[in-house]
Design a protein around this motif. Structure first.
Motif, mmCIF file in Angstrom:
data_model
loop_
_atom_site.group_PDB
_atom_site.id
_atom_site.type_symbol
_atom_site.label_atom_id
_atom_site.label_comp_id
_atom_site.label_asym_id
_atom_site.label_seq_id
_atom_site.Cartn_x
_atom_site.Cartn_y
_atom_site.Cartn_z
ATOM 1 N N VAL A 213 -1.979 24.318 -17.718
ATOM 2 C CA VAL A 213 -2.503 25.379 -18.570
ATOM 3 C C VAL A 213 -3.480 24.740 -19.541
ATOM 4 O O VAL A 213 -3.217 23.666 -20.086
ATOM 5 N N ALA A 214 -4.618 25.385 -19.751
ATOM 6 C CA ALA A 214 -5.621 24.844 -20.663
ATOM 7 C C ALA A 214 -5.031 24.646 -22.048
ATOM 8 O O ALA A 214 -4.209 25.451 -22.521
ATOM 9 N N ALA A 215 -5.434 23.566 -22.700
ATOM 10 C CA ALA A 215 -4.884 23.224 -24.019
ATOM 11 C C ALA A 215 -5.127 24.322 -25.043
ATOM 12 O O ALA A 215 -4.332 24.510 -25.967
ATOM 13 N N ASP A 216 -6.219 25.067 -24.883
ATOM 14 C CA ASP A 216 -6.535 26.117 -25.854
ATOM 15 C C ASP A 216 -5.999 27.482 -25.438
ATOM 16 O O ASP A 216 -6.267 28.488 -26.074
ATOM 17 N N ASP A 217 -5.252 27.532 -24.357
ATOM 18 C CA ASP A 217 -4.646 28.780 -23.905
ATOM 19 C C ASP A 217 -3.545 29.190 -24.879
ATOM 20 O O ASP A 217 -2.802 28.357 -25.389
ATOM 21 N N HIS A 222 4.113 24.843 -24.278
ATOM 22 C CA HIS A 222 3.456 24.110 -23.206
ATOM 23 C C HIS A 222 4.380 23.037 -22.633
ATOM 24 O O HIS A 222 4.961 22.257 -23.382
ATOM 25 N N ALA A 236 -9.788 16.862 -12.222
ATOM 26 C CA ALA A 236 -10.258 18.238 -12.400
ATOM 27 C C ALA A 236 -10.605 18.869 -11.051
ATOM 28 O O ALA A 236 -10.249 20.029 -10.779
ATOM 29 N N HIS A 239 -7.297 19.703 -9.211
ATOM 30 C CA HIS A 239 -6.624 20.914 -9.689
ATOM 31 C C HIS A 239 -7.385 22.172 -9.281
ATOM 32 O O HIS A 239 -6.775 23.162 -8.850
ATOM 33 N N ASP A 240 -8.695 22.143 -9.424
ATOM 34 C CA ASP A 240 -9.494 23.324 -9.073
ATOM 35 C C ASP A 240 -9.354 23.658 -7.594
ATOM 36 O O ASP A 240 -9.140 24.822 -7.222
#
Length: 305
Positions: A213-217, A222, A236, A239-240
């Motif tokens: 999960v994105a850190a800024d989500d 987390h 990256a 994962h993508d």
């Protein structure tokens, strides 16, 4: 689609893979394939009075193992958590938690964890932080969200993902190992697993993975996820590519809940997650974990549980 009515509580269910709308004859019934996906089976009640307990659990169990997921729709539901627990015990040994057998999946007023929030939950497998990994997840929908309120449960058929992956892509995934650390009310655990693993019964390759999960989500509690086996600048892309494959329409199914639905999923093969839903929507599921026979000791667990 209406399925052929059962004549007795032990009428056999056939497991032929058919198109929606087909029926088996009066000696049994044939499950339909779930629409818009390459896996999963559907059985609809012949009448509103029919109950899941009328169907032979042994044959339902084999349907889940064959199709990955089974939806029973239109049947008389379970009155309460105790009645659901009694039914699930027919499937096998229930994995017990500090709260008991049934997890009430409903949004909390001030959630301390994302499972009790209304935001999305990334793909993962159940039991990854527990001493034993359940074979089956059984979900009963007590109350469904509205049509446009979200909250679908996303399932991904990982063995199909691997079968259809191009060799270079699969070789990349096979190099990676995930280390997962998660602390919440019910455990404080570390799990380590190669991304490409083996089904504990059939030996077929499957994927064991928790999407980051994105850190800024705006994600509550987390987990701490690290991945090894590739250079940092290659993660990256890893994962993508893996997330795209897992969520490709031919490999994934998003279940839109209706009140009373009973869904049984093969946790050894599938990953699952949750779409975000409208806060305070009336989404209420009950979930029970059923262990395999024999129970599967968690090969990924390193500490806690």
């Amino acid at each position: 689609m209406k399925l052929t009515a059962r004549t007795t509580p032990t009428t056999p269910l056939t497991t032929a893979r058919t198109t929606p709308g087909s029926t088996a004859g009066t000696s049994g019934r044939t499950p339909a394939l779930l629409p818009r996906t390459a896996f999963g089976a559907l059985l609809e009640a012949a009448s509103p009075e029919e109950r899941p307990t009328d169907l032979p659990v042994g044959e339902l169990r084999e349907l889940v193992r064959e199709h990955g997921l089974l939806l029973l729709r239109g049947f008389t539901g379970f009155a309460d958590a105790e009645e659901l627990t009694a039914y699930c015990a027919q499937w096998g040994e229930i994995s017990m938690w500090p709260f008991g057998a049934v997890l009430e999946l409903v949004e909390h007023e001030n959630p301390g964890d994302h499972i009790f929030d209304h935001r999305h939950v990334p793909l993962h497998w159940d039991g990854m932080y527990r001493p034993e990994v359940p074979e089956f997840q059984i979900f009963h929908c007590v109350s469904a969200p509205g049509r446009n309120q979200g909250g679908g449960t996303v399932f991904s058929h990982t063995s199909a993902v691997l079968r259809e992956a191009v060799p270079a892509e699969r070789e990349l995934w096979e190099q990676v190992t995930g280390t997962y650390r998660r602390r919440m009310e019910f455990y404080d655990s570390v799990a380590v697993s190669p991304v490409v693993s083996a089904h504990p019964v059939t030996g077929e390759p499957v994927i064991r993975y928790n999407e980051p999960v994105a850190a800024d989500d705006e994600f509550i509690n987390h987990p701490d996820l690290t991945f090894s086996g590739l250079p940092e600048d290659g993660l990256a892309e890893f994962h993508d590519g893996l997330s795209r494959a897992l969520r490709a329409p031919r490999h994934s199914y998003t279940h839109r809940w209706q009140t009373g639905d009973l869904v049984v999923a093969d946790n050894y093969t599938l990953l699952h997650g949750r779409e975000a839903f409208t806060s305070r929507a009336p989404r209420h599921l009950r979930r029970v974990h059923v262990l395999g026979d024999p129970p599967l000791r968690n090969p990924a667990l390193r500490s806690g549980g």
